[in-house]
Every structure is written in C-alpha cells, then in structure tokens.
Design a protein around this motif. Structure first.
Motif, mmCIF file in Angstrom:
data_model
loop_
_atom_site.group_PDB
_atom_site.id
_atom_site.type_symbol
_atom_site.label_atom_id
_atom_site.label_comp_id
_atom_site.label_asym_id
_atom_site.label_seq_id
_atom_site.Cartn_x
_atom_site.Cartn_y
_atom_site.Cartn_z
ATOM 1 N N MET A 145 0.846 -1.168 0.000
ATOM 2 C CA MET A 145 0.000 0.000 0.000
ATOM 3 C C MET A 145 0.896 1.236 0.000
ATOM 4 N N SER A 146 0.608 2.159 -0.889
ATOM 5 C CA SER A 146 1.447 3.350 -0.974
ATOM 6 C C SER A 146 1.063 4.347 0.125
ATOM 7 N N TYR A 147 1.980 5.245 0.400
ATOM 8 C CA TYR A 147 1.733 6.244 1.433
ATOM 9 C C TYR A 147 0.640 7.222 1.010
ATOM 10 N N GLN A 148 0.534 7.491 -0.285
ATOM 11 C CA GLN A 148 -0.526 8.395 -0.753
ATOM 12 C C GLN A 148 -1.908 7.798 -0.501
ATOM 13 N N LEU A 149 -2.040 6.506 -0.771
ATOM 14 C CA LEU A 149 -3.319 5.847 -0.531
ATOM 15 C C LEU A 149 -3.631 5.812 0.960
ATOM 16 N N LEU A 150 -2.613 5.557 1.776
ATOM 17 C CA LEU A 150 -2.806 5.539 3.222
ATOM 18 C C LEU A 150 -3.222 6.919 3.727
ATOM 19 N N ASP A 151 -2.590 7.971 3.209
ATOM 20 C CA ASP A 151 -2.957 9.328 3.593
ATOM 21 C C ASP A 151 -4.390 9.660 3.165
ATOM 22 N N ALA A 152 -4.753 9.234 1.965
ATOM 23 C CA ALA A 152 -6.106 9.500 1.474
ATOM 24 C C ALA A 152 -7.137 8.771 2.323
ATOM 25 N N MET A 153 -6.837 7.541 2.690
ATOM 26 C CA MET A 153 -7.772 6.775 3.512
ATOM 27 C C MET A 153 -7.907 7.376 4.905
ATOM 28 N N SER A 154 -6.810 7.800 5.483
ATOM 29 C CA SER A 154 -6.884 8.391 6.819
ATOM 30 C C SER A 154 -7.612 9.731 6.782
ATOM 31 N N ALA A 155 -7.442 10.491 5.697
ATOM 32 C CA ALA A 155 -8.173 11.750 5.554
ATOM 33 C C ALA A 155 -9.669 11.482 5.418
ATOM 34 N N GLU A 156 -10.036 10.455 4.670
ATOM 35 C CA GLU A 156 -11.452 10.092 4.506
ATOM 36 C C GLU A 156 -12.055 9.648 5.839
ATOM 37 N N VAL A 157 -11.310 8.867 6.607
ATOM 38 C CA VAL A 157 -11.797 8.417 7.913
ATOM 39 C C VAL A 157 -11.980 9.606 8.847
ATOM 40 N N ALA A 158 -11.057 10.529 8.840
ATOM 41 C CA ALA A 158 -11.168 11.714 9.692
ATOM 42 C C ALA A 158 -12.372 12.562 9.279
ATOM 43 N N TYR A 159 -12.588 12.718 7.988
ATOM 44 C CA TYR A 159 -13.717 13.500 7.491
ATOM 45 C C TYR A 159 -15.042 12.867 7.912
ATOM 46 N N ARG A 160 -15.162 11.557 7.722
ATOM 47 C CA ARG A 160 -16.414 10.880 8.080
ATOM 48 C C ARG A 160 -16.657 10.890 9.581
ATOM 49 N N ALA A 161 -15.602 10.774 10.363
ATOM 50 C CA ALA A 161 -15.757 10.837 11.816
ATOM 51 C C ALA A 161 -16.259 12.212 12.239
ATOM 52 N N GLU A 162 -15.729 13.266 11.624
ATOM 53 C CA GLU A 162 -16.186 14.622 11.931
ATOM 54 C C GLU A 162 -17.647 14.811 11.527
ATOM 55 N N GLN A 163 -18.041 14.268 10.376
ATOM 56 C CA GLN A 163 -19.431 14.365 9.946
ATOM 57 C C GLN A 163 -20.360 13.645 10.919
ATOM 58 N N LEU A 164 -19.935 12.500 11.425
ATOM 59 C CA LEU A 164 -20.742 11.777 12.409
ATOM 60 C C LEU A 164 -20.855 12.555 13.713
ATOM 61 N N ARG A 165 -19.778 13.203 14.129
ATOM 62 C CA ARG A 165 -19.829 14.026 15.335
ATOM 63 C C ARG A 165 -20.802 15.186 15.160
ATOM 64 N N LYS A 166 -20.755 15.827 13.984
ATOM 65 C CA LYS A 166 -21.674 16.938 13.713
ATOM 66 C C LYS A 166 -23.122 16.456 13.716
ATOM 67 N N ALA A 167 -23.360 15.318 13.108
ATOM 68 C CA ALA A 167 -24.722 14.780 13.067
ATOM 69 C C ALA A 167 -25.205 14.447 14.466
ATOM 70 N N GLY A 168 -24.335 13.934 15.311
ATOM 71 C CA GLY A 168 -24.702 13.626 16.685
ATOM 72 C C GLY A 168 -25.046 14.871 17.470
ATOM 73 N N ARG A 169 -24.280 15.934 17.277
ATOM 74 C CA ARG A 169 -24.576 17.193 17.959
ATOM 75 C C ARG A 169 -25.905 17.760 17.502
ATOM 76 N N ASN A 170 -26.161 17.706 16.188
ATOM 77 C CA ASN A 170 -27.426 18.228 15.674
ATOM 78 C C ASN A 170 -28.599 17.409 16.178
ATOM 79 N N ALA A 171 -28.441 16.111 16.301
ATOM 80 C CA ALA A 171 -29.528 15.258 16.803
ATOM 81 C C ALA A 171 -29.847 15.596 18.250
#
Length: 69
Positions: free
Chosen positions: A1-27
């Motif tokens: 696995m290349s470092y670029q793919l790993l960075d992209a995956m970790s960025a996607e995970v961080a983004y989705r986690a933040e979206q879930l936190r926002k949705a939880g606060r709004n709920a």
C-alpha cells in the motif's frame, strides 16, 4: 500500500468521523424542539388532502395517423 493511498484513507476516515460528530450534535440539539415540531405538524396545519381516485390508462392516439393520409 502506498503512502498516498494511506494518507487518502486516513483523511477520509477523519472527514467521516467529523461528519458523524456533527450529526450527533445536531440530533441532540433537535430533541428539545421535538414537541414543537409535533405540534406544528399535527395541530397547526390546515392542509386538505384530496381523496385519491383510481384512473385507468387511456390509449394514446397515433401521431403518425395524419401522415398516412
């Protein structure tokens, strides 16, 4: 696995986690207004919904009929 793919995956995970936190606060924030929303939906609306009627499909007249004459 290349470092670029790993960075992209970790960025996607961080983004989705933040979206879930926002949705939880709004709920949590909207729980307080649930009675108000229920009252607005059930008591304050004066919308008349017409009764549905069943319709049958009508045959479509051929548009090529006037060309055959």
């Amino acid at each position: 696995m290349s470092y670029q793919l790993l960075d992209a995956m970790s960025a996607e995970v961080a983004y989705r986690a933040e979206q879930l936190r926002k949705a939880g606060r709004n709920a949590r924030m909207t729980k307080q207004s649930r009675p108000v929303r229920w009252l607005r939906a059930h008591r304050l609306t004066n919308v008349e919904v017409p009764v549905q009627e069943r319709r049958s499909a009508e045959p479509v007249a051929s548009r090529a009929g006037h060309l055959a004459r």
